[in-house]
Design an enzyme around this catalytic site. Structure first.
Site, PDB file in Angstrom:
ATOM      1  N   LYS A  77      16.515  -8.024  42.162  1.00  0.00           N
ATOM      2  CA  LYS A  77      17.138  -8.489  43.410  1.00  0.00           C
ATOM      3  C   LYS A  77      17.775  -7.362  44.242  1.00  0.00           C
ATOM      4  O   LYS A  77      17.062  -6.635  44.903  1.00  0.00           O
ATOM      5  CB  LYS A  77      18.121  -9.622  43.100  1.00  0.00           C
ATOM      6  N   ASP A 109      21.498  -9.851  31.297  1.00  0.00           N
ATOM      7  CA  ASP A 109      20.543 -10.042  32.393  1.00  0.00           C
ATOM      8  C   ASP A 109      21.334 -10.049  33.698  1.00  0.00           C
ATOM      9  O   ASP A 109      21.899 -11.066  34.099  1.00  0.00           O
ATOM     10  CB  ASP A 109      19.762 -11.338  32.202  1.00  0.00           C
ATOM     11  N   TYR A 144      18.421 -18.717  33.226  1.00  0.00           N
ATOM     12  CA  TYR A 144      17.026 -18.432  33.607  1.00  0.00           C
ATOM     13  C   TYR A 144      16.836 -16.927  33.607  1.00  0.00           C
ATOM     14  O   TYR A 144      17.645 -16.189  34.155  1.00  0.00           O
ATOM     15  CB  TYR A 144      16.742 -19.000  35.001  1.00  0.00           C
TER      16      TYR A 144
END
Ligand code: PMP
Length: 424
Positions: free
Chosen positions: A266, A238, A144
């Protein structure tokens, strides 16, 4: 453990907000029941509006590596906040945070701040296309990368949990530009590179997958990814989830990766919305205003997010012992969970890298998305609610990673194992 106030809020929210939530997986659809409305956190613990306390393994889905309400992070944010919230102008803290990113990622020569992981990956892909003049991208099943159109093709995380890994509303023509391959299938990747390598702008991948539950890359797969560069394909790691979490330099440091571009989020924002993409100067110089690839943001690089990110990264950089602590507590939790589940005769596979962990309810091994899907999701529901009712807040989907913070320790592991014993 009763949650009447949370239930009332959730009922009311459903009349005003789709599914009552601002992000799908929060609705507990995969596990059933009502999500607690969390209003306070401290260290490894959170409290709901009903006054219940939980040991938190969600940690806002990863950012809070130092735990909730870390005093030094809050103090820094408070101090900066007193001067105003945002200016939409360059700010000294952007420079400081950019230098920290470069210290952590030696391959990053220029970095651009944005406000979410979705923006980071979407912008990195646009840049890769603008730089190479090619249209195709490659991603992996169950990975994702946020909810940009071209990336919502066979995606993991909440999309997978809800059974809509490929979203409605993404035009066919656009989805066709995304080639989806199996994670850890090095030969499959090599084959596609041989056939279509010259048409591919970029390969984007999670260097340790968190969004199909935790999947660990094989050495040969990482090797095959790097071979893509022989075809002029840009490699995008990523690291939105893994950056500053698996090591100060993320998975790139841990595995010695050499990506062309890295996406971060994050932990980078330490709990406020900050994300980034960065890489080689020659590539990054194509971004506006230096180059023709446009990308912008009203609140990009805003002082509060820069402050909480910077305070967080300073603490992590100053004390490498924190990563040793995360590894030690992670190992202890993994061993404890394995011992209890084995003794109770529950088939399981635990995948863990440092402070990211998933318990799959299947014999395993679990290396691919297809193998992850063999997990017994009915058993997971019971595991989840068994823990929640005993005050342990595990991610409400089997296709997510549980996170540890530096505030988690022996006592928290013991509490978790006790809850699991009770649940079983
Ligand atoms: N990439 C990865 C690897 C992620 O885990 C996530 C979010 N879980 C994203 C991108 C998207 O980030 P955001 O939710 O901030 O848009």
């Amino acid at each position: 453990m009763e949650r009447p106030i949370s239930e009332a809020y959730f009922q009311e929210a459903g009349r005003h907000i789709p599914g009552g939530v601002s992000s799908p997986v929060r609705a507990f659809k995969a596990v059933g029941g009502t999500p607690p409305y969390l209003v306070r956190g401290e260290g490894a613990y959170v409290w709901d509006v009903d006054g219940n306390r939980y040991l938190d393994y969600v940690l806002s889905w990863g950012p809070l590596i130092l735990g909730h309400a870390h005093p030094r992070v809050l103090a820094r944010v408070r101090e900066v906040m007193e001067g105003g919230l945002t200016f939409g102008a360059p700010h000294p803290l952007e420079v400081a945070l950019a230098k920290k990113v470069k210290a952590a990622y030696p391959g990053v020569e220029l970095v651009r701040f944005v406000s979410s992981g979705t923006e980071a990956t979407m912008s990195a892909l646009r840049l890769a296309r603008g730089y190479t003049g090619r249209d195709l991208i490659v991603k992996f099943r169950g990975n994702y990368h946020g909810h940009a159109d071209g990336l919502l093709v066979e995606a993991g995380s909440g999309a997978l949990t809800l059974g809509v890994p490929s979203s409605a509303g993404v035009p066919e023509a656009y989805a066709r530009l995304t080639l989806v391959l199996e994670y850890n299938d090095a030969e499959g990747l090599r084959e596609v590179l041989r056939r279509r390598g010259e048409e591919i702008a970029a390969i984007i991948f999670e260097p340790v997958v968190g969004n199909a539950g935790v999947l660990v890359p094989t050495e040969d797969f990482l090797k095959a990814l790097h071979e893509a560069r022989e075809f002029g394909v840009l490699l995008i790691a990523d690291e939105v989830m893994t950056g500053f979490r698996l090591a100060f330099g993320g998975a790139t440091e841990l595995f010695g990766l050499k990506p062309d571009l890295v996406t971060l989020g994050k932990v980078l924002g330490g709990g406020l919305p900050a994300a980034a993409y960065g890489g080689r100067r020659e590539v990054m110089e194509r971004v506006a205003p230096l180059g023709p690839v446009y990308q912008a943001g009203t609140l990009s690089g805003n002082p509060l997010a820069m402050a909480s990110g910077l305070a967080t990264l300073e603490i992590l950089e100053a004390d490498p012992g924190l990563y040793a602590h995360l590894e030690a507590v992670g190992a202890r939790l993994e061993a404890g969970l394995r011992e209890v589940l084995t003794r109770k005769g529950v088939p399981h596979t635990i995948n863990r890298v440092g402070s990211m962990l998933t318990v799959f309810f299947t014999e395993g091994p679990v290396r691919t998305f297809a193998e992850a899907r063999r997990t017994d999701t009915e058993l997971f529901k019971r595991f989840f609610h068994g823990l929640l009712s005993r005050g342990v807040y595990w991610p409400p989907s089997n296709f997510e990673a549980a996170f540890l913070s530096t505030a988690h320790g022996e006592e928290e592991v013991a509490r978790t194992l006790e809850a699991l014993e009770g649940a079983l």
